[in-house]
Design a protein around this motif. Structure first.
Motif, mmCIF file in Angstrom:
data_model
loop_
_atom_site.group_PDB
_atom_site.id
_atom_site.type_symbol
_atom_site.label_atom_id
_atom_site.label_comp_id
_atom_site.label_asym_id
_atom_site.label_seq_id
_atom_site.Cartn_x
_atom_site.Cartn_y
_atom_site.Cartn_z
ATOM 1 N N SER A 88 62.695 59.494 49.767
ATOM 2 C CA SER A 88 61.983 58.350 49.219
ATOM 3 C C SER A 88 61.384 58.678 48.157
ATOM 4 O O SER A 88 61.186 59.549 47.392
ATOM 5 C CB SER A 88 61.130 58.066 50.388
ATOM 6 N N GLU A 158 63.573 56.324 53.346
ATOM 7 C CA GLU A 158 62.745 55.100 52.660
ATOM 8 C C GLU A 158 61.295 55.279 53.228
ATOM 9 O O GLU A 158 61.006 55.403 54.496
ATOM 10 C CB GLU A 158 63.261 53.930 52.851
ATOM 11 N N THR A 160 58.228 52.942 52.101
ATOM 12 C CA THR A 160 57.716 52.029 51.025
ATOM 13 C C THR A 160 56.781 50.922 51.549
ATOM 14 O O THR A 160 56.746 50.744 52.843
ATOM 15 C CB THR A 160 58.785 51.046 50.171
ATOM 16 N N LYS A 194 65.492 52.782 61.260
ATOM 17 C CA LYS A 194 64.794 51.867 60.194
ATOM 18 C C LYS A 194 63.999 50.960 60.838
ATOM 19 O O LYS A 194 64.471 49.925 61.858
ATOM 20 C CB LYS A 194 66.200 51.174 59.254
#
Lengths: 228, 191
Positions: A88, A158, A160, A194
């Motif tokens: 990431s 990821e 974020t 996710k």
């Protein structure tokens, strides 16, 4: 005026009943009033249900598990968690997720977990640059030295969002993890998960997860639930 | 109204189907274990190859058809073999039969999957942005270097139905899972 409104209703319903004149509000012998009410009711239900059907659609969890079959054969008791690889943009994401994973796995009481420091000491002594480059020989050495049966290898894809410098954005976490049996080299379990902070909204915006650390804890907990 | 609705329903399901080639008169039963080599990444996403590769490994494991060589082992062997063949790190390498044989011997596999990620990310079109994932994959026999199977699929995250009803478009992760499943459907025969 009253008659005018009634006339409009009769006109609409008469279209439905193919020329027969029955007001909607009356208990028509052909059930036209009931049909009108049923259609209105179904339309209302559709409006209420449709958003709920697509709630949570941004999340996805993909699982492969061979644990039930293999567990009996190989009996996984002690495991090690290798430092998560960070793909990431957030620099410390790998370490944050590794720590969270260790904590929640420990709390779950599924396996005995090797100390993080011992794992790191081994990686330094063997000059391992990347855990993704560790071959079976190195994994077996790790297993023999620390007496562990299997090892978790994970990647943070990821990481974020959340509250960074006063700017609030929806957090998103994507993690993939696999459990490898050191003796056979087989992949026993593999997950890719996710989630975003909006996936936990129930109704009227309640339930949204705003902080990335809270979201990470939830994602890791959900991942570990799939092992049980 | 019904013909229009019917048109929308039909069109929303329309898209390209995966393209495939499979060699005839081949007995796949002798292939017990395979390796998935690092994918050739032709996209701007630095980790697209790794992301798609993990989906490929998961799909192969799920199918139960082959065993899969462990990633770390594959990565190390590939680096070692290329170094032995005189290639430097970062150099673009064309994998020949000799390389395939060496890699397969060290990993103990009968065939290897080689592929490339051609798209992975956001595209712009018609005033809107949407995700797109394209994968090309082939299965090569270790001793002869023959291509036994080849598949290609590309999919985008937007559709007419989603645009009309304002439904969130599919992201890269969801798409990559679908693309890999559809590519393998041409090989494993499930859809």
């Amino acid at each position: 005026m009253k008659n005018k409104n009634q006339y409009k209703e009769i006109n609409f319903c008469s279209l439905l009943s193919q020329g027969q004149v029955y007001p909607c509000k009356s208990r028509g012998r052909n059930g036209v009033g009931k049909i009108c009410k049923l259609i209105s009711f179904l339309f209302l239900i559709a409006i209420l249900i449709l958003p709920l059907l697509f709630h949570g659609c941004s999340s996805s969890v993909i699982i492969y598990s061979d644990l039930n079959r293999e567990k009996g054969l190989f009996e996984i008791k002690r495991v090690g968690v290798l430092p998560f690889v960070n793909e990431s943009e957030k620099r410390q994401a790998g370490e944050i997720v590794t720590n969270t994973f260790n904590t929640i796995l420990f709390k779950s009481d599924i396996f005995q977990i090797e100390e993080k420091g011992n794992i790191e000491k081994f990686l330094i002594s063997e000059k391992v640059k990347s855990v993704q480059m560790m071959d079976m020989e190195q994994l077996k050495k790790l297993g023999m030295r620390l007496k562990i049966d299997a090892v978790f290898i994970g990647v943070v894809e990821e990481f974020t969002g959340g509250d960074w410098g006063g700017r609030l954005t929806t957090p998103v976490v994507v993690i993939r993890v696999k459990l490898i049996d050191i003796r056979s080299g087989k992949i026993l379990w593999m997950v890719r998960h996710k989630k975003s902070g909006d996936d936990y909204i129930t109704v009227f915006g309640f339930g949204r997860v705003r902080s990335i650390s809270a979201l990470t804890k939830r994602v890791v907990s959900e991942i570990i639930e799939t092992i049980k | 109204m019904i013909p229009l609705f019917g048109f929308l329903v039909v069109h929303s399901g329309c898209g390209t189907s995966p393209k495939q080639y499979i060699r005839t008169n081949v007995n796949f039963q002798y292939i017990k274990k395979v390796a998935v080599l690092p994918l050739n990444n032709l996209t701007d996403d630095k980790y697209a190859g790794e992301k798609l590769k993990s989906m490929i490994v998961m799909n192969i494991l799920e199918s139960g058809v082959f065993e899969v060589a462990e990633d770390g082992e594959v990565n190390k062997v590939v680096v070692d073999v290329f170094r032995e063949m005189g290639f430097r790190e970062g150099e673009l390498v064309a994998l020949d039969i000799e390389g395939i044989k060496r890699i397969s011997e060290k990993l103990g596999v009968q065939a290897i999957f080689i592929g490339s990620v051609e798209s992975y990310g956001q595209n712009r079109g018609g005033g809107s942005q949407y995700a797109v994932v394209s994968l090309s994959l082939r299965l090569v026999e270790s001793n002869s270097g023959l291509t036994l199977w080849r598949g290609f699929h590309s999919q985008k995250g937007s559709s007419l139905m989603r645009s009309i009803f304002g439904i969130e478009q599919k992201g890269e992760i969801e798409l990559s899972n679908e693309v890999v499943k559809k590519v393998f459907a041409t090989f494993f025969g499930k859809y």
